[in-house]
Design a protein around this motif. Sequence first.
Motif, PDB file in Angstrom:
ATOM      1  N   PHE A   5       0.840  -1.197   0.000  1.00  0.00           N
ATOM      2  CA  PHE A   5       0.000   0.000   0.000  1.00  0.00           C
ATOM      3  C   PHE A   5       0.875   1.248   0.000  1.00  0.00           C
ATOM      4  O   PHE A   5       0.608   2.224  -0.728  1.00  0.00           O
ATOM      5  CB  PHE A   5      -0.913  -0.009   1.228  1.00  0.00           C
ATOM      6  N   MET A   6       1.964   1.210   0.785  1.00  0.00           N
ATOM      7  CA  MET A   6       2.886   2.344   0.821  1.00  0.00           C
ATOM      8  C   MET A   6       3.550   2.554  -0.534  1.00  0.00           C
ATOM      9  O   MET A   6       3.741   3.694  -0.980  1.00  0.00           O
ATOM     10  CB  MET A   6       3.946   2.120   1.905  1.00  0.00           C
ATOM     11  N   VAL A   7       3.903   1.457  -1.196  1.00  0.00           N
ATOM     12  CA  VAL A   7       4.527   1.567  -2.520  1.00  0.00           C
ATOM     13  C   VAL A   7       3.564   2.220  -3.503  1.00  0.00           C
ATOM     14  O   VAL A   7       3.953   3.102  -4.280  1.00  0.00           O
ATOM     15  CB  VAL A   7       4.967   0.178  -3.027  1.00  0.00           C
ATOM     16  N   GLY A   8       2.296   1.807  -3.477  1.00  0.00           N
ATOM     17  CA  GLY A   8       1.303   2.384  -4.373  1.00  0.00           C
ATOM     18  C   GLY A   8       1.101   3.873  -4.138  1.00  0.00           C
ATOM     19  O   GLY A   8       1.089   4.672  -5.087  1.00  0.00           O
ATOM     20  N   LEU A   9       0.969   4.267  -2.862  1.00  0.00           N
ATOM     21  CA  LEU A   9       0.798   5.684  -2.544  1.00  0.00           C
ATOM     22  C   LEU A   9       2.048   6.480  -2.929  1.00  0.00           C
ATOM     23  O   LEU A   9       1.956   7.605  -3.437  1.00  0.00           O
ATOM     24  CB  LEU A   9       0.522   5.850  -1.045  1.00  0.00           C
ATOM     25  N   GLY A  10       3.202   5.875  -2.676  1.00  0.00           N
ATOM     26  CA  GLY A  10       4.449   6.544  -3.015  1.00  0.00           C
ATOM     27  C   GLY A  10       4.573   6.797  -4.498  1.00  0.00           C
ATOM     28  O   GLY A  10       5.010   7.878  -4.920  1.00  0.00           O
ATOM     29  N   TRP A  11       4.171   5.820  -5.302  1.00  0.00           N
ATOM     30  CA  TRP A  11       4.245   5.982  -6.756  1.00  0.00           C
ATOM     31  C   TRP A  11       3.312   7.093  -7.230  1.00  0.00           C
ATOM     32  O   TRP A  11       3.689   7.923  -8.066  1.00  0.00           O
ATOM     33  CB  TRP A  11       3.894   4.676  -7.459  1.00  0.00           C
ATOM     34  N   ILE A  12       2.087   7.140  -6.700  1.00  0.00           N
ATOM     35  CA  ILE A  12       1.133   8.190  -7.087  1.00  0.00           C
ATOM     36  C   ILE A  12       1.702   9.570  -6.746  1.00  0.00           C
ATOM     37  O   ILE A  12       1.639  10.514  -7.552  1.00  0.00           O
ATOM     38  CB  ILE A  12      -0.225   7.970  -6.384  1.00  0.00           C
ATOM     39  N   PHE A  13       2.265   9.682  -5.550  1.00  0.00           N
ATOM     40  CA  PHE A  13       2.821  10.965  -5.109  1.00  0.00           C
ATOM     41  C   PHE A  13       3.948  11.432  -6.022  1.00  0.00           C
ATOM     42  O   PHE A  13       3.937  12.568  -6.518  1.00  0.00           O
ATOM     43  CB  PHE A  13       3.332  10.837  -3.667  1.00  0.00           C
ATOM     44  N   ILE A  14       4.924  10.570  -6.260  1.00  0.00           N
ATOM     45  CA  ILE A  14       6.094  11.003  -7.029  1.00  0.00           C
ATOM     46  C   ILE A  14       5.746  11.216  -8.499  1.00  0.00           C
ATOM     47  O   ILE A  14       6.309  12.078  -9.169  1.00  0.00           O
ATOM     48  CB  ILE A  14       7.253   9.990  -6.865  1.00  0.00           C
ATOM     49  N   ALA A  15       4.766  10.460  -9.017  1.00  0.00           N
ATOM     50  CA  ALA A  15       4.328  10.670 -10.404  1.00  0.00           C
ATOM     51  C   ALA A  15       3.672  12.039 -10.558  1.00  0.00           C
ATOM     52  O   ALA A  15       3.896  12.739 -11.563  1.00  0.00           O
ATOM     53  CB  ALA A  15       3.348   9.570 -10.814  1.00  0.00           C
ATOM     54  N   LEU A  16       2.878  12.457  -9.571  1.00  0.00           N
ATOM     55  CA  LEU A  16       2.250  13.782  -9.615  1.00  0.00           C
ATOM     56  C   LEU A  16       3.295  14.888  -9.522  1.00  0.00           C
ATOM     57  O   LEU A  16       3.210  15.906 -10.229  1.00  0.00           O
ATOM     58  CB  LEU A  16       1.229  13.914  -8.476  1.00  0.00           C
ATOM     59  N   VAL A  17       4.282  14.698  -8.654  1.00  0.00           N
ATOM     60  CA  VAL A  17       5.350  15.695  -8.523  1.00  0.00           C
ATOM     61  C   VAL A  17       6.083  15.866  -9.846  1.00  0.00           C
ATOM     62  O   VAL A  17       6.345  16.995 -10.291  1.00  0.00           O
ATOM     63  CB  VAL A  17       6.337  15.282  -7.410  1.00  0.00           C
ATOM     64  N   MET A  18       6.401  14.759 -10.500  1.00  0.00           N
ATOM     65  CA  MET A  18       7.121  14.832 -11.764  1.00  0.00           C
ATOM     66  C   MET A  18       6.271  15.477 -12.860  1.00  0.00           C
ATOM     67  O   MET A  18       6.788  16.192 -13.721  1.00  0.00           O
ATOM     68  CB  MET A  18       7.584  13.444 -12.197  1.00  0.00           C
ATOM     69  N   ALA A  19       4.975  15.246 -12.839  1.00  0.00           N
ATOM     70  CA  ALA A  19       4.086  15.870 -13.823  1.00  0.00           C
ATOM     71  C   ALA A  19       4.078  17.392 -13.642  1.00  0.00           C
ATOM     72  O   ALA A  19       4.117  18.156 -14.621  1.00  0.00           O
ATOM     73  CB  ALA A  19       2.674  15.313 -13.691  1.00  0.00           C
ATOM     74  N   LEU A  20       4.049  17.844 -12.391  1.00  0.00           N
ATOM     75  CA  LEU A  20       4.084  19.281 -12.115  1.00  0.00           C
ATOM     76  C   LEU A  20       5.418  19.895 -12.537  1.00  0.00           C
ATOM     77  O   LEU A  20       5.466  21.010 -13.080  1.00  0.00           O
ATOM     78  CB  LEU A  20       3.832  19.530 -10.625  1.00  0.00           C
TER      79      LEU A  20
END
Length: 264
Positions: A5-20
Motif C-alpha cells: 500500500f505504501m509503494v502504491g501511494l508513493g508511486w502516485i505521489f512522485i508521479a504527480l510531482v514529476m508531472a508538475l
Amino acid sequence: MNPWFMVGLGWIFIALVMALLWLLQRKTGDAGIVDVAWGMGVGLLTLFFVWGSHEGDLVRRIMLAVLAMVWALRLSGYILWRVWTMPEDGRYQTLKEKWGTAAQSKLFWFYQLQAIGSLLFALPILIAAQGTAPLGVFDFLGIGIWLTAIVGELIADWQLARFRAQIESKGQVCREGLWYYSRHPNYFFEWLHWWAYVGLAMAAPWGWLTILGPLLMLHFILNVTGIPPTEEQALKSRGDAYREYQRTTNAFFPWPPETKQVTV
C-alpha cells in the motif's frame, strides 16, 4: 502499514510531482530540474516508508531517515545550484534536438520514468525499515560505507567546481584530485553509497534483495543516464583533450592512470 500500500501511494505521489515539474520546465526551458527532483523524491519517499514501517526497529528507522535525507539534500541542493547558475545540461539540449517537435511529449514520459526510478531506489530503504533487530555489525558497516561515499562525493564535486571556476580551465579536462584516478569519481561514490542500505537491511526479512539497488545503479551509471551521455557531451565540448583523458584514465573505478587495467 502494508508495504505494498505504501509503494502504491508513493508511486502516485512522485508521479504527480514529476508531472508538475514537467509543466514547470516547459515555462523555464530547463529540463535539468528533473535531476533535482529525482534525488529529493527518494528522500521524501524514504520519510514516508520509514514512518509507515511501525513494526521496524525505531533506532534503525531513524538512522535510515537521517542518512537518506542528508544524501538527498546534499545531492539535490548541489544540482539545484547548478540548474540556477549554469546553462541547461547539455544532455537535455541534445535530447531536445534529437526529439525535435516531439520533445515535450517525450520529456513527459522521461520525467515519469524518473518517478519510477525514485520509487525503485527508495524500495531498499523500505525493506531495511522492516528490520526488527537492534543495530548490529552489518548496520555499522553500512553507516561506514555511507560516510565514505558522502565524503568522497563531496570532495569530487568540490574539486570539479573549483576547476571550472578557473578562467584558464575553459575547454580543458579536470584531472585534479580524485579526477586523476577516475573520469567520474562522483558517479563511483554515488554507486558506493547504495551499498550502505544493503548493510542496514541485513536484519530485515528479504534484506538480501537490497543488493539489487547498487546493481541497478551500476547499470544506469555505466549504460543509461550516467557515463554515456555525460561523455558524449564532454567529447563535443572538449574534443581531443577528453579523448586523451578517456585513453589514459578509467571511466568509473578509481585506478592510477599509469597502470590502467580496467576499461569500463
